[in-house]
Design a protein around this motif. Sequence first.
Motif, PDB file in Angstrom:
ATOM      1  N   LEU A   1       0.856  -1.184   0.000  1.00 15.01           N
ATOM      2  CA  LEU A   1       0.000   0.000   0.000  1.00 15.01           C
ATOM      3  C   LEU A   1       0.888   1.229   0.000  1.00 15.01           C
ATOM      4  CD1 LEU A   1      -2.788   1.428   0.409  1.00 15.01           C
ATOM      5  CD2 LEU A   1      -2.365   1.234   2.861  1.00 15.01           C
ATOM      6  N   GLY A   2       0.591   2.164  -0.862  1.00 14.50           N
ATOM      7  CA  GLY A   2       1.328   3.415  -0.897  1.00 14.50           C
ATOM      8  C   GLY A   2       0.372   4.578  -1.054  1.00 14.50           C
ATOM      9  N   ILE A   3       0.676   5.663  -0.393  1.00 11.64           N
ATOM     10  CA  ILE A   3      -0.135   6.881  -0.466  1.00 11.64           C
ATOM     11  C   ILE A   3       0.806   8.045  -0.723  1.00 11.64           C
ATOM     12  CG2 ILE A   3      -1.599   8.485   0.826  1.00 11.64           C
ATOM     13  CD1 ILE A   3      -2.592   6.107   2.457  1.00 11.64           C
ATOM     14  N   GLN A   4       0.451   8.915  -1.667  1.00  8.19           N
ATOM     15  CA  GLN A   4       1.187  10.148  -1.906  1.00  8.19           C
ATOM     16  C   GLN A   4       0.334  11.292  -1.397  1.00  8.19           C
ATOM     17  OE1 GLN A   4       4.145  10.294  -5.253  1.00  8.19           O
ATOM     18  NE2 GLN A   4       4.534  10.294  -3.110  1.00  8.19           N
ATOM     19  N   ILE A   5       0.945  12.178  -0.660  1.00  7.53           N
ATOM     20  CA  ILE A   5       0.243  13.349  -0.144  1.00  7.53           C
ATOM     21  C   ILE A   5       0.770  14.566  -0.891  1.00  7.53           C
ATOM     22  CG2 ILE A   5      -0.211  14.780   1.880  1.00  7.53           C
ATOM     23  CD1 ILE A   5       0.315  12.223   3.560  1.00  7.53           C
ATOM     24  N   ALA A   6      -0.132  15.342  -1.460  1.00 11.05           N
ATOM     25  CA  ALA A   6       0.253  16.535  -2.199  1.00 11.05           C
ATOM     26  C   ALA A   6      -0.530  17.719  -1.664  1.00 11.05           C
ATOM     27  CB  ALA A   6      -0.025  16.345  -3.684  1.00 11.05           C
ATOM     28  N   HIS A   7       0.094  18.884  -1.703  1.00  8.39           N
ATOM     29  CA  HIS A   7      -0.583  20.105  -1.275  1.00  8.39           C
ATOM     30  C   HIS A   7       0.014  21.308  -1.993  1.00  8.39           C
ATOM     31  CE1 HIS A   7       2.873  21.290   1.151  1.00  8.39           C
ATOM     32  NE2 HIS A   7       2.880  20.077   1.669  1.00  8.39           N
ATOM     33  N   ARG A   8      -0.642  22.433  -1.855  1.00 11.76           N
ATOM     34  CA  ARG A   8      -0.126  23.663  -2.450  1.00 11.76           C
ATOM     35  C   ARG A   8       1.116  24.111  -1.691  1.00 11.76           C
ATOM     36  NH1 ARG A   8      -5.835  24.986  -3.377  1.00 11.76           N
ATOM     37  NH2 ARG A   8      -6.056  25.059  -5.625  1.00 11.76           N
TER      38      ARG A   8
ATOM     39  N   GLY B   1       3.513  26.362   0.417  1.00 14.86           N
ATOM     40  CA  GLY B   1       3.220  27.333   1.460  1.00 14.86           C
ATOM     41  C   GLY B   1       2.404  26.801   2.624  1.00 14.86           C
ATOM     42  N   VAL B   2       1.974  25.556   2.568  1.00 14.04           N
ATOM     43  CA  VAL B   2       1.253  24.978   3.706  1.00 14.04           C
ATOM     44  C   VAL B   2       2.228  24.921   4.883  1.00 14.04           C
ATOM     45  CG1 VAL B   2       0.203  22.857   4.602  1.00 14.04           C
ATOM     46  CG2 VAL B   2      -0.380  23.675   2.322  1.00 14.04           C
ATOM     47  N   ALA B   3       1.776  25.354   6.022  1.00 17.74           N
ATOM     48  CA  ALA B   3       2.631  25.398   7.203  1.00 17.74           C
ATOM     49  C   ALA B   3       3.169  24.004   7.533  1.00 17.74           C
ATOM     50  CB  ALA B   3       1.857  25.952   8.397  1.00 17.74           C
ATOM     51  N   ASP B   4       4.434  23.940   7.920  1.00 16.70           N
ATOM     52  CA  ASP B   4       5.059  22.666   8.266  1.00 16.70           C
ATOM     53  C   ASP B   4       4.271  21.913   9.332  1.00 16.70           C
ATOM     54  OD1 ASP B   4       7.100  23.109   6.462  1.00 16.70           O
ATOM     55  OD2 ASP B   4       8.542  23.788   7.971  1.00 16.70           O
ATOM     56  N   GLU B   5       3.757  22.637  10.316  1.00 12.24           N
ATOM     57  CA  GLU B   5       3.009  21.986  11.400  1.00 12.24           C
ATOM     58  C   GLU B   5       1.748  21.312  10.865  1.00 12.24           C
ATOM     59  OE1 GLU B   5       3.276  25.725  11.727  1.00 12.24           O
ATOM     60  OE2 GLU B   5       5.374  25.190  12.090  1.00 12.24           O
ATOM     61  N   LEU B   6       1.061  21.983   9.944  1.00 13.45           N
ATOM     62  CA  LEU B   6      -0.146  21.408   9.353  1.00 13.45           C
ATOM     63  C   LEU B   6       0.217  20.184   8.508  1.00 13.45           C
ATOM     64  CD1 LEU B   6      -3.143  21.352   8.702  1.00 13.45           C
ATOM     65  CD2 LEU B   6      -2.716  23.065   6.906  1.00 13.45           C
ATOM     66  N   HIS B   7       1.265  20.295   7.710  1.00 13.90           N
ATOM     67  CA  HIS B   7       1.695  19.168   6.895  1.00 13.90           C
ATOM     68  C   HIS B   7       2.033  17.973   7.776  1.00 13.90           C
ATOM     69  CE1 HIS B   7       4.867  16.818   4.767  1.00 13.90           C
ATOM     70  NE2 HIS B   7       3.915  16.809   3.860  1.00 13.90           N
ATOM     71  N   GLU B   8       2.816  18.180   8.822  1.00 11.84           N
ATOM     72  CA  GLU B   8       3.192  17.088   9.724  1.00 11.84           C
ATOM     73  C   GLU B   8       1.972  16.481  10.402  1.00 11.84           C
ATOM     74  OE1 GLU B   8       6.243  18.571  12.367  1.00 11.84           O
ATOM     75  OE2 GLU B   8       7.457  19.223  10.658  1.00 11.84           O
ATOM     76  N   ALA B   9       1.019  17.324  10.804  1.00 12.52           N
ATOM     77  CA  ALA B   9      -0.195  16.827  11.458  1.00 12.52           C
ATOM     78  C   ALA B   9      -1.015  15.974  10.485  1.00 12.52           C
ATOM     79  CB  ALA B   9      -1.031  17.991  11.986  1.00 12.52           C
ATOM     80  N   LEU B  10      -1.121  16.411   9.228  1.00 10.86           N
ATOM     81  CA  LEU B  10      -1.867  15.648   8.232  1.00 10.86           C
ATOM     82  C   LEU B  10      -1.200  14.302   7.946  1.00 10.86           C
ATOM     83  CD1 LEU B  10      -2.793  18.497   5.749  1.00 10.86           C
ATOM     84  CD2 LEU B  10      -4.394  17.143   7.117  1.00 10.86           C
ATOM     85  N   VAL B  11       0.112  14.305   7.768  1.00 12.67           N
ATOM     86  CA  VAL B  11       0.835  13.060   7.510  1.00 12.67           C
ATOM     87  C   VAL B  11       0.653  12.097   8.675  1.00 12.67           C
ATOM     88  CG1 VAL B  11       3.136  12.042   7.222  1.00 12.67           C
ATOM     89  CG2 VAL B  11       2.500  14.086   5.918  1.00 12.67           C
ATOM     90  N   LYS B  12       0.773  12.614   9.883  1.00 10.68           N
ATOM     91  CA  LYS B  12       0.607  11.763  11.079  1.00 10.68           C
ATOM     92  C   LYS B  12      -0.818  11.216  11.162  1.00 10.68           C
ATOM     93  CE  LYS B  12       1.343  11.717  16.038  1.00 10.68           C
ATOM     94  NZ  LYS B  12       1.768  12.458  17.214  1.00 10.68           N
ATOM     95  N   ALA B  13      -1.801  12.060  10.900  1.00 10.13           N
ATOM     96  CA  ALA B  13      -3.204  11.626  10.980  1.00 10.13           C
ATOM     97  C   ALA B  13      -3.519  10.582   9.908  1.00 10.13           C
ATOM     98  CB  ALA B  13      -4.133  12.831  10.839  1.00 10.13           C
TER      99      ALA B  13
END
Length: 147
Positions: free
Chosen positions: A106-113, A115-127
């Motif tokens: 199983l593999g998942i790629q996470i993409a975003h615009r 400028g997304v704050a590092d804290e938000l990115h880390e929280a999303l990846v963790k969640a």
Amino acid sequence: MLNRPYTDVDCRHEAARQYAEILRAPDLAEVGDEMQPQPIASTVGDGPGETATWIGLSGEEFHDARNEIRELLATAPDLSRWAVDLGANHLTSTTELAWGNGGWDLGIQIAHRPGVADELHEALVKAIGGAVGVVLGNRGLDCPRIT
């Protein structure tokens, strides 16, 4: 483990580079020929004069690497539409998550615009990683996170 002067990651890196070239130049005569002067990714930055190129391999090693790269290209799913959609939405592929038990299950790629704050990115990846772990665990699947 095979005794060779390049890694599986090197072959994946070169296959991805060539795949991008093929998309830009679909009349590319021979997949593999263009790779000869390219550096082997795992050797870049090892020190002065220590970067190896694909053509520097012995004939058999180059042949084996070229065949492995051709196989990677032949079995790569067509993600052209996905890539175009990412670009059209100004998204950047940023994080890979994978789970497996001896293979890539199983593999998942996470993409975003940008400028997304590092804290938000880390929280999303963790969640997302946590949610997948719970689903796999609830199904009794022994697939530990590998990236």
